[in-house]
Write a protein that holds these residues in place. Sequence first.
Motif, mmCIF file in Angstrom:
data_model
loop_
_atom_site.group_PDB
_atom_site.id
_atom_site.type_symbol
_atom_site.label_atom_id
_atom_site.label_comp_id
_atom_site.label_asym_id
_atom_site.label_seq_id
_atom_site.Cartn_x
_atom_site.Cartn_y
_atom_site.Cartn_z
ATOM 1 N N SER A 16 0.816 -1.216 0.000
ATOM 2 C CA SER A 16 0.000 0.000 0.000
ATOM 3 C C SER A 16 0.845 1.260 0.000
ATOM 4 O O SER A 16 0.388 2.320 -0.406
ATOM 5 N N SER A 17 2.087 1.128 0.450
ATOM 6 C CA SER A 17 2.961 2.304 0.468
ATOM 7 C C SER A 17 3.540 2.618 -0.903
ATOM 8 O O SER A 17 4.091 3.701 -1.117
ATOM 9 N N LEU A 18 3.411 1.669 -1.869
ATOM 10 C CA LEU A 18 4.020 1.867 -3.179
ATOM 11 C C LEU A 18 3.370 3.024 -3.925
ATOM 12 O O LEU A 18 4.069 3.833 -4.549
ATOM 13 N N GLU A 19 2.052 3.138 -3.870
ATOM 14 C CA GLU A 19 1.387 4.232 -4.578
ATOM 15 C C GLU A 19 1.833 5.577 -4.026
ATOM 16 O O GLU A 19 2.105 6.516 -4.790
ATOM 17 N N THR A 20 1.940 5.671 -2.719
ATOM 18 C CA THR A 20 2.428 6.908 -2.116
ATOM 19 C C THR A 20 3.842 7.213 -2.581
ATOM 20 O O THR A 20 4.175 8.363 -2.917
ATOM 21 N N LYS A 21 4.666 6.174 -2.641
ATOM 22 C CA LYS A 21 6.050 6.352 -3.075
ATOM 23 C C LYS A 21 6.119 6.830 -4.521
ATOM 24 O O LYS A 21 6.900 7.729 -4.862
ATOM 25 N N ILE A 22 5.286 6.242 -5.388
ATOM 26 C CA ILE A 22 5.291 6.629 -6.795
ATOM 27 C C ILE A 22 4.839 8.074 -6.952
ATOM 28 O O ILE A 22 5.417 8.841 -7.731
ATOM 29 N N ASN A 23 3.813 8.464 -6.215
ATOM 30 C CA ASN A 23 3.362 9.855 -6.280
ATOM 31 C C ASN A 23 4.454 10.806 -5.827
ATOM 32 O O ASN A 23 4.638 11.890 -6.405
ATOM 33 N N GLU A 24 5.197 10.391 -4.819
ATOM 34 C CA GLU A 24 6.313 11.223 -4.350
ATOM 35 C C GLU A 24 7.388 11.347 -5.428
ATOM 36 O O GLU A 24 7.926 12.430 -5.669
ATOM 37 N N ILE A 25 7.695 10.227 -6.094
ATOM 38 C CA ILE A 25 8.700 10.246 -7.153
ATOM 39 C C ILE A 25 8.262 11.172 -8.280
ATOM 40 O O ILE A 25 9.030 12.018 -8.763
ATOM 41 N N ALA A 26 6.996 11.031 -8.710
ATOM 42 C CA ALA A 26 6.504 11.799 -9.853
ATOM 43 C C ALA A 26 6.424 13.286 -9.564
ATOM 44 O O ALA A 26 6.592 14.113 -10.467
ATOM 45 N N GLU A 27 6.175 13.643 -8.312
ATOM 46 C CA GLU A 27 6.029 15.052 -7.974
ATOM 47 C C GLU A 27 7.365 15.742 -7.723
ATOM 48 O O GLU A 27 7.436 16.971 -7.674
ATOM 49 N N ARG A 28 8.426 14.971 -7.598
ATOM 50 C CA ARG A 28 9.734 15.590 -7.394
ATOM 51 C C ARG A 28 10.255 16.157 -8.705
ATOM 52 O O ARG A 28 9.944 15.657 -9.777
ATOM 53 N N PRO A 29 11.042 17.215 -8.652
ATOM 54 C CA PRO A 29 11.675 17.695 -9.880
ATOM 55 C C PRO A 29 12.597 16.622 -10.435
ATOM 56 O O PRO A 29 13.096 15.761 -9.696
ATOM 57 N N LEU A 30 12.804 16.649 -11.742
ATOM 58 C CA LEU A 30 13.634 15.627 -12.378
ATOM 59 C C LEU A 30 15.011 15.539 -11.744
ATOM 60 O O LEU A 30 15.613 14.466 -11.690
ATOM 61 N N SER A 31 15.516 16.668 -11.268
ATOM 62 C CA SER A 31 16.852 16.677 -10.671
ATOM 63 C C SER A 31 16.936 15.823 -9.416
ATOM 64 O O SER A 31 18.010 15.359 -9.038
ATOM 65 N N LEU A 54 10.228 20.355 -26.219
ATOM 66 C CA LEU A 54 9.894 19.490 -25.089
ATOM 67 C C LEU A 54 11.161 19.080 -24.362
ATOM 68 O O LEU A 54 11.217 19.112 -23.114
ATOM 69 N N LEU A 55 12.188 18.712 -25.103
ATOM 70 C CA LEU A 55 13.457 18.345 -24.485
ATOM 71 C C LEU A 55 14.037 19.520 -23.695
ATOM 72 O O LEU A 55 14.504 19.348 -22.561
ATOM 73 N N LYS A 56 13.999 20.718 -24.269
ATOM 74 C CA LYS A 56 14.533 21.899 -23.572
ATOM 75 C C LYS A 56 13.796 22.133 -22.258
ATOM 76 O O LYS A 56 14.412 22.437 -21.235
ATOM 77 N N ALA A 57 12.459 22.008 -22.298
ATOM 78 C CA ALA A 57 11.669 22.252 -21.095
ATOM 79 C C ALA A 57 11.979 21.224 -20.016
ATOM 80 O O ALA A 57 12.127 21.565 -18.830
ATOM 81 N N LEU A 58 12.092 19.963 -20.403
ATOM 82 C CA LEU A 58 12.393 18.913 -19.427
ATOM 83 C C LEU A 58 13.829 19.033 -18.932
ATOM 84 O O LEU A 58 14.112 18.787 -17.754
ATOM 85 N N ASN A 59 14.730 19.426 -19.807
ATOM 86 C CA ASN A 59 16.124 19.611 -19.411
ATOM 87 C C ASN A 59 16.251 20.766 -18.420
ATOM 88 O O ASN A 59 17.040 20.714 -17.469
ATOM 89 N N ALA A 60 15.455 21.818 -18.635
ATOM 90 C CA ALA A 60 15.465 22.948 -17.695
ATOM 91 C C ALA A 60 14.982 22.502 -16.323
ATOM 92 O O ALA A 60 15.531 22.901 -15.288
ATOM 93 N N SER A 61 13.958 21.631 -16.321
ATOM 94 C CA SER A 61 13.461 21.099 -15.053
ATOM 95 C C SER A 61 14.517 20.245 -14.369
ATOM 96 O O SER A 61 14.668 20.269 -13.142
ATOM 97 N N LEU A 62 15.273 19.477 -15.174
ATOM 98 C CA LEU A 62 16.304 18.610 -14.625
ATOM 99 C C LEU A 62 17.388 19.403 -13.913
ATOM 100 O O LEU A 62 17.918 18.975 -12.885
ATOM 101 N N HIS A 63 17.704 20.569 -14.431
ATOM 102 C CA HIS A 63 18.809 21.349 -13.884
ATOM 103 C C HIS A 63 18.374 22.514 -13.020
ATOM 104 O O HIS A 63 19.191 23.343 -12.641
ATOM 105 N N ASP A 64 17.093 22.581 -12.712
ATOM 106 C CA ASP A 64 16.593 23.650 -11.854
ATOM 107 C C ASP A 64 15.960 23.017 -10.628
ATOM 108 O O ASP A 64 14.823 22.592 -10.641
ATOM 109 N N VAL A 65 16.708 22.954 -9.553
ATOM 110 C CA VAL A 65 16.229 22.284 -8.343
ATOM 111 C C VAL A 65 15.114 23.060 -7.670
ATOM 112 O O VAL A 65 14.461 22.564 -6.766
#
Length: 541
Positions: free
Chosen positions: A43-58, A528-539
């Motif tokens: 049951s904790s897996l769904e919570t964990k996945i939501n946490e992963i998805a909501e974190r910035p890519l970095s 799309l790549l630029k936008a995701l890359n910006a997210s990756l490098h912007d904590v």
Amino acid sequence: MRNHIRIEGSELTMLQNAKKVGQADPNKQMSVTLYLRRSAIQSSLETKINEIAERPLSERQHFNHGEFANTYGVDSEDIKRLEDFANRYNLDIKEVNRSAGIVVLSGATASLNQAFGVELADYEHPDFTYRGHTGHVYIPEDLADVVQGVFGLDNRPQARPHFRLMNENEVLSQNRAKGVSYKPNEVAKFYNYPSDVDCSKQCIGIIELGGGYRKEDITAYFKDLGLPEPQITDVSVDGGKNKPTGDPNSADGEVGLDIEIAAAVASGAKLAVYFAPNTDAGFLKAITTAVHDKDNKPSVLSISWGSSESKWTNQSIKAMNQAFHDAAALGVTICCAAGDRGSSDGEKDGLAHVDFPASSPYVIACGGTKLEGKDGKITKEVVWNEKKYGATGGGISDVFDPPKWQADAKVPTSANPGDRKGRGVPDVAGNADPVTGYQILVDGKQFVVGGTSAVAPLWAGLFAIINQKLGKPIGLANPDLYKLPSKDSAFHDITSGDNDSTEEHGSYKADQGWDACTGLGTPDGDELLKALNASLHDVSK
């Protein structure tokens, strides 16, 4: 049955136009797939996945296969209880995939009838024969908290491929104009895919439920494109094999389309093609095999098969959705075709329907457009709708509630009575109309093909490129895609057209922003790549 209880959501009825011809051979050996709960902390897996998805890519860290198995694998005590059950009913355990929650049992039909409280029979349908049952599946009461689904007792076809061969005599007669067609890499250029990217460190998984490809076709096709021939690994699931029929309008057309588009737009990427039977058990096993594949380790999956949510049992939807859930935890992005039969998804009940597995909130649902372009630039793009000759799927799920990341997308209520609020489909789109289709080579012949089946590998290829450029898998991408502001220009917003192919039921229209025909729109790959890359490098994001 005494001491047996039914599995909720396992009920089946006899297929329309089928007839029962007799009891199944009681001595015939067969296999069934059991889907089990995982560890007590699942049951904790769904919570964990939501946490992963909501974190910035970095900051995003996915599980590796070993970590996932150790944390969320099936409990050894549950396997012991299954062994006792198997012995009790003269069944053998043939396979255990602890990470995926899968156990395969085999035995005689008579033993399986007794073990699961069914009466298996043989049925004839005008298009095929199948072994099946009606009513629910039952399990011993002491396994009710362990076994969540039983698959494979009934082997009726579960899904259909979402591709359309171009038929000029039919489609073009209504358009009164000649169609155009493109090579996959030309479509990638229209969508501004990042060029000259070596994707040799990426693996794209492709799910196929029938048909096959000929190696000589792949060699000739990529030689003609001037691109390196892809490295393809065939993975057999439940006896499924690369077995071309020689008919391009069979599943061969799907297999060839998927391989040729994915490899043409993500040059150098390895392909793992998972061949499985077209049954509920085969589809589930193909997905769990791909998601938990420690050898090929695909970071992206392309799925061009599906059927209306109404055609699935609840236990099937639940088990497959859990497999997609696992994929999100492991950093695997899944792209699914949204269907080719408009807002009805081919159903004739006068209601709107969406296709599953595209409706799962853990996949990227891919809708379709009609694209016209010249000199590498898009000149016109509208919703794909050739009426009875095909239209993009899309609408509101009857099964899944709105995911958190669609909260600001202005998803409308269902076109059906009751105004249900549900998960909106699709998420994105791409060229799908056979009138502006893809040039492919299948069974030694050149064809023009369309369908949302083409859009799933098109987007899968783009995510392979993005993963390569970012240096890490993006995983569940929907939360990131829906966060992108319009100023990032990551999508071409499609604002013209609708997906009503029959004019007999509710449908949906294209509009500014997200809509239930083309989702967020078609991609501008570089942006799309630029936008995701910006997210990756912007904590700070």
